[in-house]
Enzyme design. Structure first.
Site, PDB file in Angstrom:
ATOM      1  N   CYS A   1      -5.646   0.023  -8.129  1.00  0.00           N
ATOM      2  CA  CYS A   1      -5.660   1.367  -7.369  1.00  0.00           C
ATOM      3  C   CYS A   1      -6.728   2.324  -7.711  1.00  0.00           C
ATOM      4  O   CYS A   1      -6.621   2.461  -9.158  1.00  0.00           O
ATOM      5  CB  CYS A   1      -4.205   2.080  -7.584  1.00  0.00           C
ATOM      6  SG  CYS A   1      -4.160   3.515  -6.462  1.00  0.00           S
TER       7      CYS A   1
ATOM      8  N   GLN B   1       5.647  -3.866  -7.381  1.00  0.00           N
ATOM      9  CA  GLN B   1       4.576  -3.793  -8.095  1.00  0.00           C
ATOM     10  C   GLN B   1       4.855  -2.474  -8.881  1.00  0.00           C
ATOM     11  O   GLN B   1       5.047  -1.581  -8.519  1.00  0.00           O
ATOM     12  CB  GLN B   1       3.250  -3.505  -7.135  1.00  0.00           C
ATOM     13  CG  GLN B   1       2.011  -3.254  -7.925  1.00  0.00           C
ATOM     14  CD  GLN B   1       0.813  -3.024  -6.828  1.00  0.00           C
ATOM     15  OE1 GLN B   1       0.686  -1.878  -6.302  1.00  0.00           O
ATOM     16  NE2 GLN B   1      -0.197  -3.899  -6.928  1.00  0.00           N
TER      17      GLN B   1
ATOM     18  N   GLY C   1      -4.017  -6.044   3.716  1.00  0.00           N
ATOM     19  CA  GLY C   1      -3.300  -4.481   3.573  1.00  0.00           C
ATOM     20  C   GLY C   1      -3.394  -3.932   4.997  1.00  0.00           C
ATOM     21  O   GLY C   1      -2.738  -3.758   6.019  1.00  0.00           O
TER      22      GLY C   1
ATOM     23  N   ASP D   1     -10.607  -6.382   3.407  1.00  0.00           N
ATOM     24  CA  ASP D   1     -11.235  -6.503   4.650  1.00  0.00           C
ATOM     25  C   ASP D   1     -10.920  -7.713   5.520  1.00  0.00           C
ATOM     26  O   ASP D   1     -11.784  -8.394   6.349  1.00  0.00           O
ATOM     27  CB  ASP D   1     -12.838  -6.439   4.490  1.00  0.00           C
ATOM     28  CG  ASP D   1     -12.927  -5.072   3.986  1.00  0.00           C
ATOM     29  OD1 ASP D   1     -12.456  -4.149   3.727  1.00  0.00           O
ATOM     30  OD2 ASP D   1     -14.341  -4.968   3.380  1.00  0.00           O
TER      31      ASP D   1
ATOM     32  N   MET E   1       0.880  -1.453  -0.138  1.00  0.00           N
ATOM     33  CA  MET E   1      -0.097  -0.058  -0.079  1.00  0.00           C
ATOM     34  C   MET E   1       0.806   1.139   0.064  1.00  0.00           C
ATOM     35  O   MET E   1       1.715   1.481   0.973  1.00  0.00           O
ATOM     36  CB  MET E   1      -0.803   0.101   1.176  1.00  0.00           C
ATOM     37  CG  MET E   1      -1.859  -1.109   1.366  1.00  0.00           C
ATOM     38  SD  MET E   1      -2.993  -1.105   2.676  1.00  0.00           S
ATOM     39  CE  MET E   1      -1.947  -1.017   3.964  1.00  0.00           C
TER      40      MET E   1
ATOM     41  N   LYS F   1      -2.696  -7.508  -9.979  1.00  0.00           N
ATOM     42  CA  LYS F   1      -3.382  -7.335  -8.680  1.00  0.00           C
ATOM     43  C   LYS F   1      -4.623  -6.477  -9.435  1.00  0.00           C
ATOM     44  O   LYS F   1      -4.414  -5.455 -10.261  1.00  0.00           O
ATOM     45  CB  LYS F   1      -2.964  -6.791  -7.925  1.00  0.00           C
ATOM     46  CG  LYS F   1      -3.620  -5.763  -6.968  1.00  0.00           C
ATOM     47  CD  LYS F   1      -3.711  -6.345  -5.557  1.00  0.00           C
ATOM     48  CE  LYS F   1      -4.834  -5.618  -4.712  1.00  0.00           C
ATOM     49  NZ  LYS F   1      -4.387  -4.471  -4.202  1.00  0.00           N
TER      50      LYS F   1
HETATM   51  C1  LIG Z   1      -3.531   4.090   1.360  1.00  0.00           C
HETATM   52  C2  LIG Z   1      -3.573   2.912   0.675  1.00  0.00           C
HETATM   53  C3  LIG Z   1      -2.715   2.754  -0.427  1.00  0.00           C
HETATM   54  C4  LIG Z   1      -2.959   1.664  -1.327  1.00  0.00           C
HETATM   55  N1  LIG Z   1      -1.739   1.426  -2.331  1.00  0.00           N
HETATM   56  C5  LIG Z   1      -1.770   0.448  -3.074  1.00  0.00           C
HETATM   57  C6  LIG Z   1      -0.863   0.075  -4.039  1.00  0.00           C
HETATM   58  O1  LIG Z   1       0.165   0.799  -3.873  1.00  0.00           O
HETATM   59  N2  LIG Z   1      -0.789  -1.128  -4.628  1.00  0.00           N
HETATM   60  C7  LIG Z   1      -1.866  -1.984  -4.447  1.00  0.00           C
HETATM   61  O2  LIG Z   1      -2.112  -3.057  -5.240  1.00  0.00           O
HETATM   62  N3  LIG Z   1      -2.929  -1.640  -3.718  1.00  0.00           N
HETATM   63  C8  LIG Z   1      -2.883  -0.553  -2.845  1.00  0.00           C
HETATM   64  N4  LIG Z   1      -3.857  -0.349  -2.078  1.00  0.00           N
HETATM   65  C9  LIG Z   1      -5.082  -1.379  -1.822  1.00  0.00           C
HETATM   66  C10 LIG Z   1      -4.842  -2.253  -0.990  1.00  0.00           C
HETATM   67  O3  LIG Z   1      -3.553  -3.166  -1.437  1.00  0.00           O
HETATM   68  C11 LIG Z   1      -5.954  -3.308  -0.737  1.00  0.00           C
HETATM   69  O4  LIG Z   1      -6.301  -3.934  -2.132  1.00  0.00           O
HETATM   70  C12 LIG Z   1      -7.344  -2.778  -0.298  1.00  0.00           C
HETATM   71  O5  LIG Z   1      -6.978  -1.869   0.905  1.00  0.00           O
HETATM   72  C13 LIG Z   1      -8.049  -3.792   0.506  1.00  0.00           C
HETATM   73  O6  LIG Z   1      -7.433  -4.644   1.140  1.00  0.00           O
HETATM   74  P1  LIG Z   1      -7.307  -4.547   2.849  1.00  0.00           P
HETATM   75  O7  LIG Z   1      -8.880  -4.415   3.247  1.00  0.00           O
HETATM   76  O8  LIG Z   1      -6.875  -5.558   3.235  1.00  0.00           O
HETATM   77  O9  LIG Z   1      -6.682  -3.299   3.189  1.00  0.00           O
HETATM   78  C14 LIG Z   1      -3.828   0.732  -1.067  1.00  0.00           C
HETATM   79  C15 LIG Z   1      -4.814   0.954  -0.110  1.00  0.00           C
HETATM   80  C16 LIG Z   1      -4.759   1.976   0.769  1.00  0.00           C
HETATM   81  C17 LIG Z   1      -5.757   2.265   1.787  1.00  0.00           C
END
Ligand SMILES: Cc1cc2nc3c(=O)[nH]c(=O)nc-3n(C[C@H](O)[C@H](O)[C@H](O)COP(=O)(O)O)c2cc1C
Length: 316
Positions: free
Chosen positions: A84, A54, A209, A187, A1, A124
């Site tokens: 993203c 990535q 994440g 989630d 992230m 992804k």
């Molecule tokens: C602040 C932020 C930055 C993120 N940056 C990326 C990223 O650089 N690459 C990516 O594939 N997903 C990114 N995501 C998405 C997360 O990888 C993930 O798909 C999403 O938050 C849902 O999963 P989680 O609920 O486990 O966080 C980002 C999410 C957030 C909130």
């Protein structure tokens, strides 16, 4: 992230047993500009486990060049970002905006494979652009056809951003469309969530994440659970404290003292949120806010020593 799972955080995730970590997204164009800070900070690898970086790009030539540079740098795997939702990224037609333009998305996948020169490439993505365009299975089939090694699907559409609940069951459309390993994302914050997400999606693994921020050991807990290892135990407060200090030190090494302390604040805050103490919400807020005001490491470390020993006080 982006902005969270930097090299300092990834080191802690690996330390506590994450099976694999992926770098924050890096733009193919930025890599092509050969900015040394990008390679040093974003793509940095601890040397443990697979080195996965990535890449995001809106033009196939940038994806190809970025992948070539990563292959030259010695990475083990390149992950294409089509997840993203940020307008900055989608406005430029990369990230999840590519799902709205399947032909361009396919050209980006082809370019990544060409640039990677035989390295494994993964993808992804989200469920699709919106509820009328749930085309992750179609892209997955293309990805499988051209030779990608793995897919990760966040169970939301681009238009949902982070609203509502990730739809793990809907990820099964992608799982059922291909023979490739598919990882379910969105989630997942506990072993129970991991079990449910796997059961509902039929996926082969989980990706976590946001909920790992402030408690990277949770990734090890999920890994141990999924591997059937029953000997996992939660790290002690002393180990958690040591891990946070190491992360702060790494952050200062990566970005310099001033910026490093600023960047690591969200992790300090989240770590305090996850500390098991019988503090009231107000006390916890005060501790977080005090911890985020330090601009020098020594007083911050002193404060954290007291917080972890539960002997803190916040000066009026
Ligand atoms: C602040 C932020 C930055 C993120 N940056 C990326 C990223 O650089 N690459 C990516 O594939 N997903 C990114 N995501 C998405 C997360 O990888 C993930 O798909 C999403 O938050 C849902 O999963 P989680 O609920 O486990 O966080 C980002 C999410 C957030 C909130």
């Amino acid at each position: 992230m982006s902005g969270s799972t930097d090299a300092a955080f990834r080191r802690q995730a690996v330390r506590f047993g994450a099976e694999a970590v992926v770098s924050e997204m890096v733009a193919g164009e930025t890599l092509a500009m050969a900015r040394p800070d990008v390679v040093r900070r974003t793509c940095r690898h601890e040397g443990k486990g697979r080195w996965i970086v990535q890449l995001a790009a809106r033009r196939p030539e940038d994806m190809r060049r970025g992948a070539e540079l990563l292959a030259e740098a010695g990475v083990d795997q390149i992950d294409i970002n089509m997840g993203c939702p940020s307008r900055q990224v989608t406005g430029g037609q990369s990230g999840s905006a590519l799902m709205k333009e399947p032909d361009l998305a396919k050209a980006i996948i082809d370019a990544a494979l060409e640039g990677a020169g035989g390295l494994p490439v993964s993808l992804k993505m989200r469920l699709g652009w919106d509820s009328d365009m749930l085309n992750a299975p179609e892209l997955a089939q293309y990805a499988e056809h051209v030779g990608l090694c793995m897919l990760a699907v966040h169970g939301r559409t681009r238009c949902q951003y982070y609203k509502g609940q990730a739809d793990w069951a809907r990820v099964s459309d992608t799982v059922n469309a291909v023979a490739l390993p598919v990882v379910v994302n969105g989630d997942i914050g506990s072993v129970e969530d991991a079990d449910k997400a796997l059961q509902q999606s039929g996926a082969h693994g989980v990706m976590v994440g946001r909920s790992a921020v402030g408690r990277p050991w949770m990734l090890g807990e999920i890994s141990a659970h999924l591997a059937g290892r029953t000997n996992w135990s939660e790290p002690s407060a002393a180990e958690k404290h040591e891990s946070l200090i190491e992360q702060i030190e790494d952050s200062m090494t990566l970005y310099g003292t001033c910026l490093g302390l600023r960047i690591v604040r969200k992790h300090i805050s989240a770590s305090i949120d996850w500390l098991a103490n019988d503090w009231s919400d107000t006390e916890r807020r005060e501790i977080r806010s005090a911890a985020c005001k330090f601009v020098e490491p020594a007083p911050l470390f002193d404060f954290l020593n007291r917080v972890y020993a539960d002997k803190w006080s916040v000066a009026a």
